[in-house]
Scaffold this motif. Sequence first.
Motif, mmCIF file in Angstrom:
data_model
loop_
_atom_site.group_PDB
_atom_site.id
_atom_site.type_symbol
_atom_site.label_atom_id
_atom_site.label_comp_id
_atom_site.label_asym_id
_atom_site.label_seq_id
_atom_site.Cartn_x
_atom_site.Cartn_y
_atom_site.Cartn_z
ATOM 1 N N PRO A 1 4.291 0.146 5.311
ATOM 2 C CA PRO A 1 4.242 -1.235 5.805
ATOM 3 C C PRO A 1 3.091 -1.491 6.774
ATOM 4 C CG PRO A 1 6.485 -0.336 5.925
ATOM 5 C CD PRO A 1 5.573 0.810 5.631
ATOM 6 N N SER A 2 2.583 -0.451 7.422
ATOM 7 C CA SER A 2 1.508 -0.643 8.408
ATOM 8 C C SER A 2 0.237 -1.178 7.766
ATOM 9 C CB SER A 2 1.211 0.678 9.117
ATOM 10 O OG SER A 2 2.360 1.177 9.769
ATOM 11 N N VAL B 1 0.849 -1.187 0.000
ATOM 12 C CA VAL B 1 0.000 0.000 0.000
ATOM 13 C C VAL B 1 0.883 1.235 0.000
ATOM 14 C CG1 VAL B 1 -1.773 1.295 1.240
ATOM 15 C CG2 VAL B 1 -1.852 -1.202 1.204
ATOM 16 N N TYR B 2 0.574 2.172 -0.884
ATOM 17 C CA TYR B 2 1.297 3.431 -0.957
ATOM 18 C C TYR B 2 0.371 4.561 -0.515
ATOM 19 C CZ TYR B 2 4.924 1.027 -3.605
ATOM 20 O OH TYR B 2 5.929 0.172 -3.981
ATOM 21 N N VAL B 3 0.912 5.511 0.242
ATOM 22 C CA VAL B 3 0.120 6.620 0.777
ATOM 23 C C VAL B 3 0.760 7.935 0.357
ATOM 24 C CG1 VAL B 3 -0.688 5.285 2.752
ATOM 25 C CG2 VAL B 3 1.407 6.619 2.963
ATOM 26 N N TRP B 4 -0.065 8.972 0.282
ATOM 27 C CA TRP B 4 0.438 10.321 0.014
ATOM 28 C C TRP B 4 -0.645 11.330 0.389
ATOM 29 C CZ3 TRP B 4 -0.818 6.746 -3.707
ATOM 30 C CH2 TRP B 4 -1.869 7.035 -4.568
ATOM 31 N N GLY B 5 -0.254 12.585 0.530
ATOM 32 C CA GLY B 5 -1.197 13.648 0.877
ATOM 33 C C GLY B 5 -0.991 14.157 2.296
ATOM 34 N N SER B 6 -2.055 14.715 2.853
ATOM 35 C CA SER B 6 -1.986 15.309 4.191
ATOM 36 C C SER B 6 -1.848 14.233 5.266
ATOM 37 C CB SER B 6 -3.243 16.141 4.455
ATOM 38 O OG SER B 6 -3.264 16.597 5.790
ATOM 39 N N ASN B 7 -0.992 14.507 6.245
ATOM 40 C CA ASN B 7 -0.819 13.603 7.386
ATOM 41 C C ASN B 7 -0.922 14.395 8.687
ATOM 42 O OD1 ASN B 7 -0.299 11.034 8.529
ATOM 43 N ND2 ASN B 7 1.862 11.531 8.787
ATOM 44 N N SER B 8 -1.754 15.441 8.656
ATOM 45 C CA SER B 8 -1.839 16.375 9.777
ATOM 46 C C SER B 8 -2.314 15.720 11.063
ATOM 47 C CB SER B 8 -2.781 17.534 9.419
ATOM 48 O OG SER B 8 -4.081 17.043 9.095
ATOM 49 N N SER B 9 -3.101 14.638 10.959
ATOM 50 C CA SER B 9 -3.616 13.950 12.141
ATOM 51 C C SER B 9 -3.146 12.508 12.208
ATOM 52 C CB SER B 9 -5.152 13.995 12.149
ATOM 53 O OG SER B 9 -5.623 15.315 12.144
ATOM 54 N N HIS B 10 -2.009 12.224 11.560
ATOM 55 C CA HIS B 10 -1.442 10.873 11.507
ATOM 56 C C HIS B 10 -2.380 9.897 10.798
ATOM 57 C CE1 HIS B 10 1.997 11.796 14.028
ATOM 58 N NE2 HIS B 10 1.203 12.407 14.871
ATOM 59 N N GLN B 11 -3.192 10.388 9.873
ATOM 60 C CA GLN B 11 -4.106 9.500 9.175
ATOM 61 C C GLN B 11 -3.396 8.582 8.181
ATOM 62 O OE1 GLN B 11 -4.090 12.869 9.064
ATOM 63 N NE2 GLN B 11 -4.984 13.664 7.176
ATOM 64 N N LEU B 12 -2.119 8.857 7.896
ATOM 65 C CA LEU B 12 -1.344 7.996 7.000
ATOM 66 C C LEU B 12 -0.384 7.088 7.774
ATOM 67 C CD1 LEU B 12 -0.505 10.529 4.139
ATOM 68 C CD2 LEU B 12 -2.465 8.999 4.364
ATOM 69 N N VAL B 13 -0.464 7.103 9.092
ATOM 70 C CA VAL B 13 0.351 6.249 9.969
ATOM 71 C C VAL B 13 1.836 6.441 9.683
ATOM 72 C CG1 VAL B 13 0.440 3.984 11.065
ATOM 73 C CG2 VAL B 13 -1.517 4.582 9.689
ATOM 74 N N ASN C 1 -9.743 11.064 21.063
ATOM 75 C CA ASN C 1 -8.318 11.315 20.932
ATOM 76 C C ASN C 1 -7.817 10.950 19.540
ATOM 77 O OD1 ASN C 1 -8.249 12.040 23.660
ATOM 78 N ND2 ASN C 1 -7.889 9.917 24.296
ATOM 79 N N ASN C 2 -6.809 11.680 19.099
ATOM 80 C CA ASN C 2 -6.152 11.318 17.847
ATOM 81 C C ASN C 2 -5.367 10.024 18.029
ATOM 82 O OD1 ASN C 2 -7.214 13.668 16.921
ATOM 83 N ND2 ASN C 2 -5.270 14.695 16.540
ATOM 84 N N GLN C 3 -5.277 9.238 16.973
ATOM 85 C CA GLN C 3 -4.608 7.941 17.025
ATOM 86 C C GLN C 3 -3.522 7.914 15.956
ATOM 87 O OE1 GLN C 3 -5.217 5.588 19.310
ATOM 88 N NE2 GLN C 3 -3.572 4.325 18.491
ATOM 89 N N SER C 4 -2.244 7.834 16.394
ATOM 90 C CA SER C 4 -1.131 7.894 15.450
ATOM 91 C C SER C 4 -0.788 6.538 14.851
ATOM 92 C CB SER C 4 0.111 8.469 16.134
ATOM 93 O OG SER C 4 0.494 7.668 17.246
ATOM 94 N N THR C 5 -1.308 5.448 15.396
ATOM 95 C CA THR C 5 -1.087 4.110 14.847
ATOM 96 C C THR C 5 -2.426 3.410 14.688
ATOM 97 O OG1 THR C 5 -0.799 3.158 17.066
ATOM 98 C CG2 THR C 5 1.195 3.906 15.904
ATOM 99 N N LEU C 6 -2.465 2.406 13.844
ATOM 100 C CA LEU C 6 -3.703 1.665 13.621
ATOM 101 C C LEU C 6 -4.120 0.915 14.885
ATOM 102 C CD1 LEU C 6 -3.032 0.229 10.051
ATOM 103 C CD2 LEU C 6 -4.770 1.916 10.677
ATOM 104 N N LYS C 7 -5.383 1.078 15.272
ATOM 105 C CA LYS C 7 -5.906 0.439 16.478
ATOM 106 C C LYS C 7 -7.220 -0.262 16.131
ATOM 107 C CE LYS C 7 -6.866 1.365 21.371
ATOM 108 N NZ LYS C 7 -6.913 2.400 22.430
ATOM 109 N N LYS C 8 -7.393 -1.452 16.683
ATOM 110 C CA LYS C 8 -8.529 -2.295 16.331
ATOM 111 C C LYS C 8 -9.817 -1.824 17.002
ATOM 112 C CE LYS C 8 -9.869 -7.185 16.107
ATOM 113 N NZ LYS C 8 -9.443 -8.573 16.438
ATOM 114 N N ALA D 1 -8.311 1.598 12.843
ATOM 115 C CA ALA D 1 -8.462 3.004 12.471
ATOM 116 C C ALA D 1 -7.317 3.818 13.041
ATOM 117 C CB ALA D 1 -9.801 3.544 12.996
ATOM 118 N N CYS D 2 -7.068 4.969 12.394
ATOM 119 C CA CYS D 2 -6.064 5.902 12.874
ATOM 120 C C CYS D 2 -6.440 7.291 12.370
ATOM 121 C CB CYS D 2 -4.665 5.525 12.368
ATOM 122 S SG CYS D 2 -4.506 5.582 10.576
ATOM 123 N N GLY D 3 -5.788 8.318 12.954
ATOM 124 C CA GLY D 3 -6.024 9.684 12.514
ATOM 125 C C GLY D 3 -6.766 10.512 13.542
ATOM 126 N N LYS D 4 -7.555 11.443 13.046
ATOM 127 C CA LYS D 4 -8.284 12.388 13.896
ATOM 128 C C LYS D 4 -9.431 11.678 14.613
ATOM 129 C CE LYS D 4 -10.415 16.970 13.563
ATOM 130 N NZ LYS D 4 -9.418 17.655 14.374
#
Length: 480
Positions: free
Chosen positions: A365-366, A339-351, A406-413, A391-394
């Motif tokens: 890799p996440s 998986v490739y990501v790009w764009g805004s990562n202001s709330s850690h939505q791209l991990v 709370n914002n989540q900087s890593t993927l959480k189940k 989920a992750c992000g805002k």
Amino acid sequence: MVPPVKLKWLEHLNSSWITEDSESIATREGVSILYAKLVSNKEVVPLPQQVLCLKGPQLPDFERESLSSDEQDHYLDALLSSQLALAKMVCSDSPFAGALRKRLLVLQRVFYALSNKYHDKGKVKQQQHSPESSSGSTDVHSVSERPRSSTDALIEMGVRTGLSLLFALLRQSWMMPASGPGLSLCNDVIHTAIEVVSSLPPLSLANESKIPPMGLDCLSQVTTFLKGVTIPNSGADTLGRRLASELLLGLAAQRGSLRYLLEWIEMALGASAVVNTMEKTKLLQSPEGMISFDCFMSILTQMRRSLVCRMASDYSRTCASPDSIQTGDAPIVSETCEVYVWGSNSSHQLVEGTQEKILQPKLAPSFSDAQTIEAGQYCTFVISTDGSVRACGKGSYGRLGLGDSNNQSTLKKLTFEPHRSIKKVSSSKGSDGHTLAFTTEGEVFSWGDGDYGKLGHGNSSTQKYPKLIQGPLQGKVCFV
């Protein structure tokens, strides 16, 4: 102030620009005169002035819900970025910035005239739209391909004749008896080629746009030769035919296309049909296999993460009977993905570790075990192969479904009560964020901002955990 412009250099004026006094460009008055000349000759065409955008970032309703420190920092950064962009816009309209842009346009015109007179015209071509109207940078690019030189012709002739000579020597080597036990020129050459192909990274020959035409032609000639070798009546011995078949399979795997794999299968079936015919007529004394099991399994291992394998994995899922998949069971085929990501990562939505924008696709890799990915408003949801959701992000208004804001900087189940396997997730791209999840049983869960009853729970409350939508949907099976 210099408005956005469109550039249209006129070829018949090049000689007059070559004779211009370069010292006049160093003064503001001289630049103004030369810029006026560009405008009068319609080589610079002013475009409509862009509307000044004074709209700042969208802020939440602070009276409704208190924000976490991370959210406050995010909105503060957004306000500062907006003010910085406004300051840059104002500074770019200053008299100094306007004079600098005029000077750059004049220098660009002189450079174009000199390039056309003293250099190859095919190497420099003026871009016909203004840098100010797009990215703000000046691009000078080539519009003509490099003509074929005599050196290229000699190299191609050498490669073609070299291949023809090699093929002839290999055929002759098979026809002649071996000079000693275990010695065979042809088999040694093919075995070396197999080792070279095996040492290459996976899919090294997949991008044919980066392979020169002569390279593609060489691949075609080698493939044609090897296909002829695999036929039992080609004159090659059994080991030679097997090595040729293995090399063909290795090249097909490196090219990463189903087309070449199917061509290899067609070749193998054709060779097998000839072998069966010769066995029936007692012309073939050694019915040895055409390819070793180890080689075949090695190629399959190499293709595990290739596009062809993922296509087969997806197809195998469609072949499974729905009755054979029970609730909570893992899918029949489990493959990792890239998986490739790009764009805004202001709330850690791209991990990613930082909150900076990602301007180019970046391997993440996440998300390697993702079955489906849904991008929401400053948040991301991932459905894994086992039907679970992370989920992750805002996290404001419970949009992540993790039980808080709370914002989540890593993927959480996420936790679904009752437990369900999720098939599809859809998250809003505006407002304050809410999400719907569709289960394999045809049920729908929702969570996040509940304004206007958008969650379907009979109220307008915020829902911070996934909640099953009931009411009129209770007992019904939904389809997507």
